[in-house]
Design a protein around this motif. Structure first.
Motif, PDB file in Angstrom:
ATOM      1  N   VAL A 155      90.228 110.435  20.825  1.00  0.00           N
ATOM      2  CA  VAL A 155      89.970 110.423  19.571  1.00  0.00           C
ATOM      3  C   VAL A 155      89.324 111.656  18.810  1.00  0.00           C
ATOM      4  CG1 VAL A 155      89.676 109.451  17.200  1.00  0.00           C
ATOM      5  CG2 VAL A 155      90.599 108.080  19.214  1.00  0.00           C
ATOM      6  N   ILE A 156      88.175 112.020  19.595  1.00  0.00           N
ATOM      7  CA  ILE A 156      87.192 112.868  19.040  1.00  0.00           C
ATOM      8  C   ILE A 156      87.960 114.202  19.338  1.00  0.00           C
ATOM      9  CG2 ILE A 156      84.944 113.997  19.047  1.00  0.00           C
ATOM     10  CD1 ILE A 156      84.087 111.203  19.635  1.00  0.00           C
ATOM     11  N   GLY A 158      90.995 114.799  19.654  1.00  0.00           N
ATOM     12  CA  GLY A 158      92.255 114.924  18.754  1.00  0.00           C
ATOM     13  C   GLY A 158      91.794 115.401  17.367  1.00  0.00           C
ATOM     14  N   MET A 159      90.609 114.747  16.801  1.00  0.00           N
ATOM     15  CA  MET A 159      90.165 115.128  15.446  1.00  0.00           C
ATOM     16  C   MET A 159      89.973 116.506  15.374  1.00  0.00           C
ATOM     17  SD  MET A 159      87.601 112.100  14.815  1.00  0.00           S
ATOM     18  CE  MET A 159      86.560 112.884  13.435  1.00  0.00           C
ATOM     19  N   ALA A 160      89.180 117.402  16.276  1.00  0.00           N
ATOM     20  CA  ALA A 160      89.009 118.671  16.438  1.00  0.00           C
ATOM     21  C   ALA A 160      90.134 119.677  16.546  1.00  0.00           C
ATOM     22  CB  ALA A 160      88.183 118.988  17.772  1.00  0.00           C
ATOM     23  N   VAL A 161      91.263 119.133  17.138  1.00  0.00           N
ATOM     24  CA  VAL A 161      92.260 119.955  17.368  1.00  0.00           C
ATOM     25  C   VAL A 161      93.254 119.620  16.155  1.00  0.00           C
ATOM     26  CG1 VAL A 161      94.683 120.135  18.441  1.00  0.00           C
ATOM     27  CG2 VAL A 161      92.740 119.652  19.767  1.00  0.00           C
ATOM     28  N   VAL A 162      93.045 118.530  15.499  1.00  0.00           N
ATOM     29  CA  VAL A 162      94.025 118.564  14.134  1.00  0.00           C
ATOM     30  C   VAL A 162      93.458 119.302  13.009  1.00  0.00           C
ATOM     31  CG1 VAL A 162      94.781 116.820  12.432  1.00  0.00           C
ATOM     32  CG2 VAL A 162      95.133 116.290  14.813  1.00  0.00           C
ATOM     33  N   PHE A 163      91.935 119.394  13.254  1.00  0.00           N
ATOM     34  CA  PHE A 163      91.237 120.195  12.272  1.00  0.00           C
ATOM     35  C   PHE A 163      91.582 121.587  12.278  1.00  0.00           C
ATOM     36  CE2 PHE A 163      87.311 122.388  10.437  1.00  0.00           C
ATOM     37  CZ  PHE A 163      87.188 121.583   9.520  1.00  0.00           C
ATOM     38  N   VAL A 164      91.399 121.928  13.337  1.00  0.00           N
ATOM     39  CA  VAL A 164      91.775 123.694  13.820  1.00  0.00           C
ATOM     40  C   VAL A 164      93.478 123.873  13.156  1.00  0.00           C
ATOM     41  CG1 VAL A 164      92.386 125.419  15.330  1.00  0.00           C
ATOM     42  CG2 VAL A 164      90.165 123.844  15.416  1.00  0.00           C
ATOM     43  N   TYR A 165      94.160 122.953  13.703  1.00  0.00           N
ATOM     44  CA  TYR A 165      95.489 123.111  13.361  1.00  0.00           C
ATOM     45  C   TYR A 165      95.859 123.014  11.586  1.00  0.00           C
ATOM     46  CZ  TYR A 165     100.298 122.191  15.226  1.00  0.00           C
ATOM     47  OH  TYR A 165     101.584 121.959  15.634  1.00  0.00           O
ATOM     48  N   ALA A 166      95.550 121.968  11.215  1.00  0.00           N
ATOM     49  CA  ALA A 166      95.580 121.729   9.820  1.00  0.00           C
ATOM     50  C   ALA A 166      95.020 122.356   8.800  1.00  0.00           C
ATOM     51  CB  ALA A 166      95.387 120.509   9.284  1.00  0.00           C
ATOM     52  N   VAL A 167      93.570 122.597   8.991  1.00  0.00           N
ATOM     53  CA  VAL A 167      92.843 123.282   8.212  1.00  0.00           C
ATOM     54  C   VAL A 167      92.991 124.702   8.101  1.00  0.00           C
ATOM     55  CG1 VAL A 167      90.336 123.541   7.160  1.00  0.00           C
ATOM     56  CG2 VAL A 167      91.046 121.483   8.048  1.00  0.00           C
ATOM     57  N   LEU A 168      93.087 125.400   9.362  1.00  0.00           N
ATOM     58  CA  LEU A 168      93.405 126.932   9.212  1.00  0.00           C
ATOM     59  C   LEU A 168      94.697 127.114   9.018  1.00  0.00           C
ATOM     60  CD1 LEU A 168      91.304 127.742  12.448  1.00  0.00           C
ATOM     61  CD2 LEU A 168      90.516 127.640  10.007  1.00  0.00           C
ATOM     62  N   GLY A 169      95.572 126.164   9.231  1.00  0.00           N
ATOM     63  CA  GLY A 169      97.086 126.344   9.123  1.00  0.00           C
ATOM     64  C   GLY A 169      97.228 126.636   7.643  1.00  0.00           C
ATOM     65  N   ILE A 462      90.079 114.002   7.874  1.00  0.00           N
ATOM     66  CA  ILE A 462      90.218 113.879   9.053  1.00  0.00           C
ATOM     67  C   ILE A 462      89.044 112.845   9.755  1.00  0.00           C
ATOM     68  CG2 ILE A 462      89.898 115.135  11.167  1.00  0.00           C
ATOM     69  CD1 ILE A 462      91.560 117.550   9.841  1.00  0.00           C
ATOM     70  N   ILE A 463      88.028 113.037   9.267  1.00  0.00           N
ATOM     71  CA  ILE A 463      86.804 112.333   9.570  1.00  0.00           C
ATOM     72  C   ILE A 463      86.868 110.856   9.471  1.00  0.00           C
ATOM     73  CG2 ILE A 463      84.356 112.070   9.364  1.00  0.00           C
ATOM     74  CD1 ILE A 463      84.155 115.064   8.807  1.00  0.00           C
ATOM     75  N   ALA A 465      89.738 109.421   8.843  1.00  0.00           N
ATOM     76  CA  ALA A 465      91.008 108.717   9.858  1.00  0.00           C
ATOM     77  C   ALA A 465      90.527 108.592  11.394  1.00  0.00           C
ATOM     78  CB  ALA A 465      92.017 109.410   9.426  1.00  0.00           C
ATOM     79  N   GLY A 466      89.680 109.560  11.612  1.00  0.00           N
ATOM     80  CA  GLY A 466      89.214 109.502  13.042  1.00  0.00           C
ATOM     81  C   GLY A 466      88.341 108.124  13.429  1.00  0.00           C
ATOM     82  N   TYR A 467      87.558 108.315  12.369  1.00  0.00           N
ATOM     83  CA  TYR A 467      86.466 106.823  12.503  1.00  0.00           C
ATOM     84  C   TYR A 467      87.325 105.605  12.741  1.00  0.00           C
ATOM     85  CZ  TYR A 467      83.509 102.953  11.225  1.00  0.00           C
ATOM     86  OH  TYR A 467      82.957 101.686  11.502  1.00  0.00           O
ATOM     87  N   LEU A 468      88.330 105.391  11.673  1.00  0.00           N
ATOM     88  CA  LEU A 468      89.158 104.254  11.866  1.00  0.00           C
ATOM     89  C   LEU A 468      90.039 104.217  12.858  1.00  0.00           C
ATOM     90  CD1 LEU A 468      89.807 103.759   8.002  1.00  0.00           C
ATOM     91  CD2 LEU A 468      88.404 102.423   9.379  1.00  0.00           C
ATOM     92  N   GLY A 469      90.482 105.454  13.574  1.00  0.00           N
ATOM     93  CA  GLY A 469      91.242 105.666  14.754  1.00  0.00           C
ATOM     94  C   GLY A 469      90.657 105.167  15.809  1.00  0.00           C
TER      95      GLY A 469
END
Length: 604
Positions: A155-156, A158-169, A462-463, A465-469
């Motif tokens: 999950v952690i 995944g959080m990092a990848v989504v962060f890069v993907y969505a925030v820079l995207g 993201i943080i 959702a990640g915690y609850l994930g």
């Protein structure tokens, strides 16, 4: 090449393609391309809608749920595809005519009030965040297996990848990336299904394999599965209701109207040039979605059968004895795929009777005869715990398919979860930065400030959702069902009344939304814990432990919330001021364009 190398190969290759497409599409484009993308054809947009649509819940989790719920799991297939038809027929064309690009924007204009828009933002955030939790659960399952780490680490990462993907995207909006993701997903889903269908039934089409003969046994696939699961104390596969008929109906309904109220899918229909194309792309999307949804029941049944066959050799024998000691597989002889998944903690074995063999059955069966036989065989309880969410990802390994197929499925699962997670995070950040901050709190905010607000909102989401994930309220598809229920009880009725009722005023709409989502959240939190935090359930409200209102489970409660929403809205409307004339006229014009009735008269 080893399986693990294939996995890395496909995951890196597909991610490279997505990034490449994003950079390529970014090169020669103008602002129009992002907003209306008039150049996107209906079929291409249909594939993009399908990618947005088929989240981790559809790809990773749904077949797993159907595999364990049997017939009862069909409510996911009916609810999600049915809701899509509802969206295409009733909402998308009219919203396209209104020309408002976000749901809160539509509310602001139609209900002539910033408060209505604010309440819509709140409902949107609650539903979308719950939805992202489901995606994060799926991302965790996929990453944990393919990086060979624990679920938490998965999950952690995944959080990092989504962060890069969505925030820079923000590049995410590009339709072409989603077309690529859809292609990867559908290939990854259907290839293993075809392989398994040929292996078990000799029929290359999984949809037909489900009703074909099983091997050379002379019995049909589903018949065989029914025999196996009932012999092991589970309820019959093909007739198993989910709690009750009422619950099945309400659950399906909740998924349907929740689908039609989901903002990130509605927004997709504004990327085509005309209302006609919006309808066409809805048709295309339905075809693309149907490929996965008709394959799912076959994948579910076949992977369930394969799992039992792995653990108990009697499955593959003619009139085999499930209780014979030599038919239970020895733990040390367990196949490699089980060892792989044990690392993630999503499969667990506990040797209760110390015989070194795996007994996998329903220890809480109502069938006394079965329990007596199990006890006589020296079984002391079910020893294998299998997480539903691994079924699709593990299926190619269970069926001993080649390494490249397993790698492909890995890439597909990640594509599914990431495309939806990033899309939802964009919906969340635009709701906060554009509709809430710019629209209500600080209208004179600079463009730079608005962007920054959006990025911060995304990071916080993201943080959260990640915690609850890490501590999800349910399996991925179950969590997503709750999100749909929240959208069903709040946004759907207000959008419907906004389009189809000239007399619905702002007071009615606001009161309805608050009542609908309020009732649903209280019911869900009572059973699942406040904000899904374990240990904060308050079931006393409903009279003790497992009391469901009319036997309706929390995941299905959106329908009741929606009914309350409609009733409250009409009640409040009748006690408050009438809708202004210009608004009533606007609603009339959207549904019946001026001049439509006069064309046949002699003046023309």
């Amino acid at each position: 090449m080893g399986t693990q190398i294939w996995i890395y190969f496909f995951v890196i290759l597909t991610f490279g393609i997505y990034v490449g497409i994003a950079i390529w599409a970014r090169a020669g484009t103008t602002k129009d391309f992002y907003v209306a993308g008039g150049g996107v054809g209906p079929a291409a947009n249909g594939a993009a809608v399908a990618a947005d649509w088929m989240s981790a819940a559809s790809f990773i989790s749904m077949a797993g749920l159907v595999a364990y719920m049997g017939y009862g799991g069909s409510l996911f297939l009916m609810g999600w595809t049915g809701g899509y038809c509802l969206l295409a027929m009733l909402l998308a064309p009219y919203l396209r005519k209104f020309g408002r690009y976000t749901v809160p924007d539509f509310f602001k204009t139609r209900y002539y009030s910033k408060t209505a828009s604010g309440v819509a933002v709140l409902c949107l955030l609650i539903a979308s965040l719950t939805y992202v939790i489901g995606q994060m659960t799926g991302v965790g399952v996929a990453f944990s297996r393919f990086l060979e780490v624990s679920n938490t680490t998965g999950v952690i990462v995944g959080m990092a990848v989504v962060f890069v993907y969505a925030v820079l995207g923000g590049m995410k909006g590009i339709t072409y990336t989603q077309i690529a993701q859809y292609t990867v997903m559908i290939i990854a889903y259907t290839i293993p299904a075809i392989f398994i269908s040929i292996t078990l039934t000799g029929n290359p089409l999984p949809q037909f394999g489900l009703g074909s003969e099983f091997g050379d046994t002379g019995s049909y696939m589903l018949q065989k599965l029914n025999e196996v699961v009932t012999s092991l104390g589970f309820s019959e596969y093909s007739t198993n209701f989910r709690f009750s008929k009422l619950n099945m109906f309400v659950y399906t309904m909740s998924l349907m109207i929740g689908t039609a109220g989901l903002p990130h899918v509605i927004m997709r229909f504004f990327t085509v040039a005309s209302v006609k194309n919006a309808r066409l792309s809805a048709g295309w999307a339905l075809i693309f979605i149907a490929i996965l949804y008709t394959t799912c029941p076959a994948v579910a049944a076949m992977s369930r059968l394969n799992l039992h066959a792995t653990v108990n050799k009697a499955v593959m024998q003619e009139n085999g004895n499930f209780f014979a000691e030599e038919n239970s597989i020895k733990y040390e002889n367990r196949p490699q795929w089980m060892r792989n998944w044990e690392v993630t903690g999503l499969i667990q074995f506990q040797d209760k009777n110390n015989d070194g063999r795996i007994q996998y059955y329903n220890g809480n069966s109502n069938d006394q005869q079965f329990l007596n036989n199990a006890a006589a065989a020296g079984w002391e309880g079910n020893e294998l715990t299998v997480n539903n969410d691994i079924m699709v990802l593990a299926t190619p390994e269970i069926a001993r398919l080649p390494g490249w197929v397993i790698g492909l499925v890995a890439a597909g699962g990640l594509a599914a979860a990431l495309s939806t997670a990033a899309g939802l995070l964009l919906a969340i950040s635009s709701a906060i930065s554009h509709d809430l901050v710019k629209g209500m709190i600080k209208p004179d905010i600079s463009e730079k400030g608005e962007l920054l607000t959006g990025r911060i909102a995304m990071a916080v989401s993201i943080i959260f959702a990640g915690y609850l994930g890490l501590n999800p309220p349910d399996f991925a598809a179950g969590t997503v069902a709750i999100a749909f229920g929240l959208a069903a009880s709040s946004l759907f009725p207000a959008i419907m009344m906004g389009i189809f009722s000239k007399t619905m005023n702002k007071e009615g709409a606001i009161a309805g939304m608050i009542a609908g989502i309020g009732v649903t959240m209280i019911y869900v939190f009572a059973h699942k814990g406040i904000f899904f935090i374990p240990g904060t359930e308050f079931l006393g409200l409903f009279g003790g432990n497992a009391r469901f209102f009319l036997g309706i489970e929390p995941n299905a409660f959106g329908t009741i919330g929606a009914i309350i929403n409609f009733l409250v809205a009409f009640g409040v409307k009748n006690m408050t001021q009438k809708v202004p004339d210009d608004i009533a006229e606007m609603v009339e014009n959207i549904r019946y364009p001026k001049g439509a009735g006069e064309v046949t008269s002699s003046h023309h």
